[in-house]
Write a protein that holds these residues in place. Sequence first.
Motif, PDB file in Angstrom:
ATOM      1  N   PHE A  23      43.184  32.812  38.650  1.00  0.00           N
ATOM      2  CA  PHE A  23      42.835  34.104  39.245  1.00  0.00           C
ATOM      3  C   PHE A  23      43.906  35.162  38.975  1.00  0.00           C
ATOM      4  CE2 PHE A  23      43.620  36.403  43.410  1.00  0.00           C
ATOM      5  CZ  PHE A  23      42.784  37.481  43.117  1.00  0.00           C
ATOM      6  N   ALA A  86      45.195  27.000  48.870  1.00  0.00           N
ATOM      7  CA  ALA A  86      43.818  26.732  49.292  1.00  0.00           C
ATOM      8  C   ALA A  86      43.464  25.251  49.252  1.00  0.00           C
ATOM      9  CB  ALA A  86      42.843  27.505  48.407  1.00  0.00           C
ATOM     10  N   TYR A 175      44.393  40.200  46.672  1.00  0.00           N
ATOM     11  CA  TYR A 175      42.965  40.488  46.588  1.00  0.00           C
ATOM     12  C   TYR A 175      42.673  41.159  45.246  1.00  0.00           C
ATOM     13  CZ  TYR A 175      44.328  45.320  47.675  1.00  0.00           C
ATOM     14  OH  TYR A 175      44.910  46.553  47.658  1.00  0.00           O
ATOM     15  N   GLY A 180      39.426  34.151  45.945  1.00  0.00           N
ATOM     16  CA  GLY A 180      38.736  33.173  46.775  1.00  0.00           C
ATOM     17  C   GLY A 180      39.333  33.155  48.164  1.00  0.00           C
ATOM     18  N   GLY A 181      39.251  32.021  48.831  1.00  0.00           N
ATOM     19  CA  GLY A 181      39.878  31.861  50.137  1.00  0.00           C
ATOM     20  C   GLY A 181      39.376  32.854  51.162  1.00  0.00           C
ATOM     21  N   ALA A 184      37.526  36.126  49.940  1.00  0.00           N
ATOM     22  CA  ALA A 184      36.105  35.949  49.636  1.00  0.00           C
ATOM     23  C   ALA A 184      35.277  35.815  50.909  1.00  0.00           C
ATOM     24  CB  ALA A 184      35.916  34.719  48.751  1.00  0.00           C
ATOM     25  N   LYS A 185      35.847  35.152  51.928  1.00  0.00           N
ATOM     26  CA  LYS A 185      35.116  34.974  53.183  1.00  0.00           C
ATOM     27  C   LYS A 185      34.973  36.290  53.937  1.00  0.00           C
ATOM     28  CE  LYS A 185      36.560  30.168  53.497  1.00  0.00           C
ATOM     29  NZ  LYS A 185      37.465  29.196  54.148  1.00  0.00           N
ATOM     30  N   LYS A 188      32.288  38.207  52.258  1.00  0.00           N
ATOM     31  CA  LYS A 188      30.972  37.697  52.667  1.00  0.00           C
ATOM     32  C   LYS A 188      30.586  38.252  54.029  1.00  0.00           C
ATOM     33  CE  LYS A 188      28.400  33.388  53.300  1.00  0.00           C
ATOM     34  NZ  LYS A 188      28.463  31.897  53.224  1.00  0.00           N
TER      35      LYS A 188
END
Length: 317
Positions: A23, A86, A175, A180-181, A184-185, A188
């Motif tokens: 990433f 993660a 970011y 992810g992690g 990303a949550k 969402k």
Amino acid sequence: MSSAKVQRPGRKPLVALTGATGFIGRHLLQGLTARGYRVRVLLRRPTAMPDSCASVLIGDIAKPFNMSEALAEVDAVIHSAGVPHAMTGLPEDDYRLFNTEATVRFAKAAKRARVKRFLFLSSIRAQSGPAAAGVLTEEQEPHPTDAYGRSKLDAEKGLAETGLDWAALRLALVYGPGAGGNVAKLLKLARAPYPLPLAGLKARHSLLGLDNLVEAVDRILTAPAPLNRPFIVADPAPVTVAEIVRALRQGLGRRAGLFYVPPPVLKAALRAVGPPIEIAPLFGSLVADPAALRALDWAPPVATQHGLAALARQMPD
């Protein structure tokens, strides 16, 4: 040691980069190439050659018995490969093997190859747990609280013993596209069609945009030698979770849609239903001060709210 810069007059620096398929590494490869650096990617196994790199060499940096070819004529190393935070539940020995021992062995190989500077991507978790009572600075005694943080701090200590000019970048939560992690949550959550009970969360968090990280790496690579120290890397203005979601929803062209619930009630509800993100960062602050990096004339080009809004526009549903 000389105070000359890493960059040679009239010659674009050659940088060896590990973790270029990850990433952060992918963005460093693109960003540094765009700034004129020649980047030699070091891979552990044959994969598709990343775009923009000057060359690719295959080898296991955890066993750098002969890195003379890989590091030939290299001005600086950027070591971003390692086991990420993660990967919860990983044995502490694995963190130590890949994040600590492999890093120190690789740095010793870089010294034998006469590399001028070794830049290690560490983590703010080398200095603190997921929350801290005050503002973090590099002058404070580090107190990592998990295997990941300890492995990063131990790698920094090992670098200090190599005699190589080194710098460790203690990164705040990064970011950007592909994150992810918890990033990303939170994205969402921001995409959810309903209002969220986050307006009462006042804990502040330091984040780090990918473009701001590239600028920091550029400043470290060209700073006068020697450095031989860690640097906190974080966007200047910490934000609350409510401000993060507000910025993400702004990027999606939506209203914030946040309402107030007393934090104790919200904490109890999250524990009862099993939260999609860690509870501790929601209610405890983690603010880090990048003053030492600013002293090297680091000026992050992207404001956090603008970077988060752009992330929401760029990330697919």
